[in-house]
Design an enzyme around this catalytic site. Sequence first.
Site, short mmCIF file in Angstrom:
data_model
loop_
_atom_site.label_atom_id
_atom_site.label_comp_id
_atom_site.label_asym_id
_atom_site.label_seq_id
_atom_site.Cartn_x
_atom_site.Cartn_y
_atom_site.Cartn_z
N ASP A 70 -46.66 35.59 -12.81
CA ASP A 70 -46.56 37.08 -12.11
C ASP A 70 -46.54 37.91 -12.53
O ASP A 70 -46.83 38.18 -14.19
CB ASP A 70 -45.18 36.44 -12.35
CG ASP A 70 -43.93 37.84 -11.93
OD1 ASP A 70 -43.72 37.77 -10.91
OD2 ASP A 70 -43.24 38.31 -12.88
N ASP A 91 -44.19 41.78 -12.92
CA ASP A 91 -43.04 42.17 -14.18
C ASP A 91 -42.36 41.68 -14.73
O ASP A 91 -42.18 40.56 -14.48
CB ASP A 91 -42.92 42.89 -12.96
CG ASP A 91 -41.71 43.66 -13.58
OD1 ASP A 91 -41.52 44.21 -14.98
OD2 ASP A 91 -40.69 45.34 -12.80
N ASP A 135 -41.15 34.80 -15.13
CA ASP A 135 -40.17 34.98 -15.79
C ASP A 135 -38.64 35.21 -14.82
O ASP A 135 -37.24 35.18 -15.68
CB ASP A 135 -40.24 36.58 -16.14
CG ASP A 135 -39.87 37.69 -15.22
OD1 ASP A 135 -40.47 37.35 -14.20
OD2 ASP A 135 -38.82 38.57 -15.03
#
Length: 261
Positions: free
Chosen positions: A10, A12, A207
Amino acid sequence: MKQYDAYLFDLDGTIYRGSRVIPEALRFVRYLKQESIPFLYVTNNSSLPPERVAERLTAMGLPTQAQDVYTSSMATAAFLKQQLAPAAPLYVIGETGLITALEQAGFTFAEDQPQAVVVGIDRTFNYDKLAVASRAIRSGALFVATNGDAALPTENGLVPGNGSLVAAVRVASGAQPIVVGKPNRWIIDFALQHLGAERERTLLVGDNLHTDIEAAANSGLDSLLVLTGYSTAADVEQHPVKPTYLADNLWEWHKHAQSIR
């Protein structure tokens, strides 16, 4: 702990926060490059083509090529190529990244009698676009969304994401969309094909429990949740889908993995 031959990341909250790269992530990516271990950045962001995402990462100090990036727009184009005839007409709500991916896949664009309505983030979304989309879906067009993220983090707080636009089209058309991006498995399946990686030897790192970790579970991949972005360790206790691994950051996980081999 398994040894992995490839990684899906991922962006961001995993590789960068805001406009700054996360130092531990940078260090780990440099390690992968040094060891010639393949990886791919997989993002639900449909607004930018991979070249622009690569430019942004490079500007942060993380040299990146377009081939290192796989977007929900690219996955949506791949999905539609499986569903529709070549050059099928589409009605598209979206920005440059989505339009470019669909053009490169050979699709055409039309407001009248499209075979599919495709919805990606569009900051010029308005009532007229909503009316065209809902009318086409009610007439039988396939309803496809790049992703369902309800909100996007910015320096000024959360702003509406593509999921908010998709919800408007869903209510207006009375139809449920096919969502290609995370947490659904289509984007992960296409990303694995793009990377040429084996599912059982690939680790997905993110995240966000709701998108990244659920995407890994839905796709049969092991996962690592890093606590550098959205989800917290306390969230893990409450969430029904658990990551395979949990670490404060990527480099900490790497050091731990190396120490027990």
